[in-house]
Scaffold this motif. Structure first.
Motif, PDB file in Angstrom:
ATOM      1  N   LEU A  23      53.443  51.694  39.131  1.00 29.72           N
ATOM      2  CA  LEU A  23      52.461  50.929  38.367  1.00 29.72           C
ATOM      3  C   LEU A  23      51.447  50.273  39.301  1.00 29.72           C
ATOM      4  CD1 LEU A  23      54.779  49.259  35.690  1.00 29.72           C
ATOM      5  CD2 LEU A  23      53.189  51.169  35.371  1.00 29.72           C
ATOM      6  N   ASP A  24      51.912  49.756  40.429  1.00 25.99           N
ATOM      7  CA  ASP A  24      51.011  49.167  41.414  1.00 25.99           C
ATOM      8  C   ASP A  24      50.052  50.220  41.953  1.00 25.99           C
ATOM      9  OD1 ASP A  24      52.198  46.743  41.095  1.00 25.99           O
ATOM     10  OD2 ASP A  24      53.507  46.924  42.855  1.00 25.99           O
ATOM     11  N   TYR A  25      50.573  51.413  42.187  1.00 25.37           N
ATOM     12  CA  TYR A  25      49.749  52.499  42.721  1.00 25.37           C
ATOM     13  C   TYR A  25      48.640  52.884  41.740  1.00 25.37           C
ATOM     14  CZ  TYR A  25      48.500  57.201  44.304  1.00 25.37           C
ATOM     15  OH  TYR A  25      47.823  58.313  44.708  1.00 25.37           O
ATOM     16  N   VAL A  26      49.038  53.019  40.470  1.00 23.31           N
ATOM     17  CA  VAL A  26      48.061  53.371  39.431  1.00 23.31           C
ATOM     18  C   VAL A  26      46.999  52.280  39.310  1.00 23.31           C
ATOM     19  CG1 VAL A  26      47.727  53.768  36.965  1.00 23.31           C
ATOM     20  CG2 VAL A  26      49.676  54.801  38.139  1.00 23.31           C
ATOM     21  N   SER A  27      47.425  50.996  39.310  1.00 21.43           N
ATOM     22  CA  SER A  27      46.499  49.879  39.196  1.00 21.43           C
ATOM     23  C   SER A  27      45.491  49.881  40.341  1.00 21.43           C
ATOM     24  CB  SER A  27      47.276  48.568  39.188  1.00 21.43           C
ATOM     25  OG  SER A  27      46.398  47.470  39.140  1.00 21.43           O
ATOM     26  N   GLU A  28      45.976  50.119  41.562  1.00 23.21           N
ATOM     27  CA  GLU A  28      45.084  50.160  42.728  1.00 23.21           C
ATOM     28  C   GLU A  28      44.098  51.310  42.621  1.00 23.21           C
ATOM     29  OE1 GLU A  28      47.490  50.296  46.173  1.00 23.21           O
ATOM     30  OE2 GLU A  28      48.362  48.304  45.869  1.00 23.21           O
ATOM     31  N   ALA A  29      44.567  52.452  42.091  1.00 32.41           N
ATOM     32  CA  ALA A  29      43.686  53.612  41.942  1.00 32.41           C
ATOM     33  C   ALA A  29      42.558  53.320  40.958  1.00 32.41           C
ATOM     34  CB  ALA A  29      44.487  54.826  41.477  1.00 32.41           C
ATOM     35  N   ILE A  30      42.910  52.642  39.849  1.00 38.97           N
ATOM     36  CA  ILE A  30      41.895  52.289  38.847  1.00 38.97           C
ATOM     37  C   ILE A  30      40.886  51.312  39.427  1.00 38.97           C
ATOM     38  CG2 ILE A  30      41.539  51.102  36.645  1.00 38.97           C
ATOM     39  CD1 ILE A  30      44.228  52.256  35.743  1.00 38.97           C
ATOM     40  N   GLN A  31      41.378  50.293  40.144  1.00 41.25           N
ATOM     41  CA  GLN A  31      40.482  49.314  40.747  1.00 41.25           C
ATOM     42  C   GLN A  31      39.526  49.971  41.735  1.00 41.25           C
ATOM     43  OE1 GLN A  31      42.426  45.790  42.281  1.00 41.25           O
ATOM     44  NE2 GLN A  31      43.977  45.871  40.677  1.00 41.25           N
ATOM     45  N   GLU A  32      40.065  50.866  42.558  1.00 35.57           N
ATOM     46  CA  GLU A  32      39.226  51.542  43.547  1.00 35.57           C
ATOM     47  C   GLU A  32      38.171  52.410  42.868  1.00 35.57           C
ATOM     48  OE1 GLU A  32      39.648  54.579  47.383  1.00 35.57           O
ATOM     49  OE2 GLU A  32      41.424  53.925  46.284  1.00 35.57           O
ATOM     50  N   HIS A  33      38.581  53.038  41.764  1.00 34.74           N
ATOM     51  CA  HIS A  33      37.647  53.884  41.010  1.00 34.74           C
ATOM     52  C   HIS A  33      36.439  53.080  40.533  1.00 34.74           C
ATOM     53  CE1 HIS A  33      36.166  56.744  38.005  1.00 34.74           C
ATOM     54  NE2 HIS A  33      36.240  55.780  37.106  1.00 34.74           N
ATOM     55  N   TYR A  34      36.688  51.889  39.968  1.00 29.75           N
ATOM     56  CA  TYR A  34      35.595  51.087  39.425  1.00 29.75           C
ATOM     57  C   TYR A  34      34.789  50.387  40.510  1.00 29.75           C
ATOM     58  CZ  TYR A  34      36.767  52.018  34.632  1.00 29.75           C
ATOM     59  OH  TYR A  34      36.961  52.652  33.440  1.00 29.75           O
ATOM     60  N   LEU A  35      35.431  50.079  41.633  1.00 31.18           N
ATOM     61  CA  LEU A  35      34.694  49.488  42.740  1.00 31.18           C
ATOM     62  C   LEU A  35      33.725  50.481  43.347  1.00 31.18           C
ATOM     63  CD1 LEU A  35      37.479  47.400  44.531  1.00 31.18           C
ATOM     64  CD2 LEU A  35      35.476  46.510  43.338  1.00 31.18           C
ATOM     65  N   ASN A  36      34.150  51.745  43.377  1.00 33.45           N
ATOM     66  CA  ASN A  36      33.311  52.784  43.972  1.00 33.45           C
ATOM     67  C   ASN A  36      32.265  53.318  42.999  1.00 33.45           C
ATOM     68  OD1 ASN A  36      34.651  52.666  46.407  1.00 33.45           O
ATOM     69  ND2 ASN A  36      36.174  54.209  45.807  1.00 33.45           N
ATOM     70  N   LYS A  37      32.470  53.066  41.715  1.00 36.64           N
ATOM     71  CA  LYS A  37      31.539  53.552  40.701  1.00 36.64           C
ATOM     72  C   LYS A  37      30.278  52.687  40.692  1.00 36.64           C
ATOM     73  CE  LYS A  37      31.173  54.371  35.713  1.00 36.64           C
ATOM     74  NZ  LYS A  37      31.855  54.221  34.423  1.00 36.64           N
ATOM     75  N   LYS A  38      29.125  53.324  40.722  1.00 31.08           N
ATOM     76  CA  LYS A  38      27.868  52.580  40.736  1.00 31.08           C
ATOM     77  C   LYS A  38      27.570  52.033  39.335  1.00 31.08           C
ATOM     78  CE  LYS A  38      22.955  52.884  41.846  1.00 31.08           C
ATOM     79  NZ  LYS A  38      21.845  53.762  42.283  1.00 31.08           N
ATOM     80  N   ILE A  39      27.427  50.728  39.239  1.00 33.30           N
ATOM     81  CA  ILE A  39      27.077  50.083  37.973  1.00 33.30           C
ATOM     82  C   ILE A  39      25.598  49.753  38.013  1.00 33.30           C
ATOM     83  CG2 ILE A  39      27.540  48.126  36.462  1.00 33.30           C
ATOM     84  CD1 ILE A  39      30.320  47.969  37.693  1.00 33.30           C
ATOM     85  N   LYS A  40      24.827  50.325  37.087  1.00 33.02           N
ATOM     86  CA  LYS A  40      23.376  50.170  37.135  1.00 33.02           C
ATOM     87  C   LYS A  40      22.931  48.773  36.728  1.00 33.02           C
ATOM     88  CE  LYS A  40      19.063  52.405  35.847  1.00 33.02           C
ATOM     89  NZ  LYS A  40      18.429  53.516  35.110  1.00 33.02           N
ATOM     90  N   TYR A  41      23.503  48.250  35.650  1.00 30.28           N
ATOM     91  CA  TYR A  41      23.085  46.945  35.149  1.00 30.28           C
ATOM     92  C   TYR A  41      24.245  45.958  35.160  1.00 30.28           C
ATOM     93  CZ  TYR A  41      19.089  49.596  33.432  1.00 30.28           C
ATOM     94  OH  TYR A  41      17.998  50.400  33.343  1.00 30.28           O
ATOM     95  N   MET A  42      23.920  44.697  35.417  1.00 33.30           N
ATOM     96  CA  MET A  42      24.911  43.627  35.447  1.00 33.30           C
ATOM     97  C   MET A  42      24.352  42.426  34.687  1.00 33.30           C
ATOM     98  SD  MET A  42      25.631  43.896  39.525  1.00 33.30           S
ATOM     99  CE  MET A  42      23.843  43.966  39.800  1.00 33.30           C
ATOM    100  N   PRO A  43      25.223  41.523  34.208  1.00 34.09           N
ATOM    101  CA  PRO A  43      24.726  40.299  33.570  1.00 34.09           C
ATOM    102  C   PRO A  43      23.938  39.470  34.581  1.00 34.09           C
ATOM    103  CG  PRO A  43      27.080  40.605  33.177  1.00 34.09           C
ATOM    104  CD  PRO A  43      26.687  41.597  34.213  1.00 34.09           C
TER     105      PRO A  43
END
Length: 244
Positions: A23-43
């Motif tokens: 579960l820790d491994y999966v959680s880290e993978a998800i976090q890394e995915h979103y950190l590396n994903k470019k977010i165009k707009y932010m609040p």
């Protein structure tokens, strides 16, 4: 949520490590995915919203805001404090001291800041235009979004009835077809950018360069462009509503 591909043999992994570690491994993978994903707009950042509010209160128009060949905004009147951290002032309008912002209108507009929505992420940053004692339109700076270079002051044009949508544009609409007609007409007549953000459509009322926001020499220019854009937006909505 975006899918996250995790390449491993579950049976072999289960033999080597415990379930909690997986579960820790999966959680880290998800976090890394979103950190590396470019977010165009932010609040918009809170300090940016308050900086815009400060410029609206403390600056004066140095150049005339021309709306049409018959109407303009020449200067702002004295600021009056209203309510908790709110304020307002009159827009002195018309060329050659002839007060006529819109046809058949001989009353001044009031530009102010208040706290219209107590649920707003950022308090006391609703910027409004008032005419004849009633609010013509408003934008909530807490709805602003940014992309690192620009701040976009926006209004929601989807999901009628939810926070941030343009109530006045859709008032007394009978059916979905009429909603789409008014929405398309606003996009066409205003001819501003439409942004898809947070599963909604937002029409851009005004744009501000982030580097200009904290440049004191640019403050009057930021004020000028915002007042011009906000008036143009509000009067476009007003003209569309009057045609129905």
């Amino acid at each position: 949520m975006d899918s996250v591909a995790i390449d491993y043999d579950s049976e072999n992994v289960l033999k080597k490590i415990g379930q909690n570690e997986i579960l820790d491994y999966v959680s880290e993978a998800i976090q890394e995915h979103y950190l590396n994903k470019k977010i165009k707009y932010m609040p918009v950042e809170i300090q940016d919203a308050y900086k815009i509010k400060k410029i609206l209160k403390t600056c004066q128009l140095e150049n005339e805001v021309v709306l049409t060949n018959k109407s303009s905004v020449k200067l702002l009147g004295n600021t009056t404090d209203v309510g908790e951290e709110g304020y307002c002032y009159s827009l002195i309008t018309g060329k050659n001291n002839n007060v006529c912002l819109v046809p058949n209108c001989d009353t001044e507009l009031v530009l102010g800041v208040s706290n219209f929505n107590i649920k707003s992420r950022i308090k006391n940053v609703s910027v409004y235009l008032q005419r004849w004692g009633s609010v013509l339109d408003f934008v909530d700076l807490s709805d602003c979004i940014e992309d690192g270079e620009k701040i976009y002051i926006v209004k929601k044009i989807s999901k009628i009835g939810q926070e941030g949508y343009i109530y006045r544009l859709y008032r007394n609409v009978a059916n979905t077809e009429e909603i789409l007609k008014r929405k398309e007409r606003l996009i066409r007549e205003l001819n501003n950018k439409v942004i898809d953000y947070n599963f909604d459509e937002w029409i851009v009322v005004s744009e501000i360069n982030k580097e200009d926001l904290y440049n004191e020499e640019k403050a009057s220019e930021v004020l000028h462009d915002f007042v011009q854009d906000f008036l143009r937006y509000a009067l476009t909505v007003d003209s569309i509503v009057k045609k129905y």
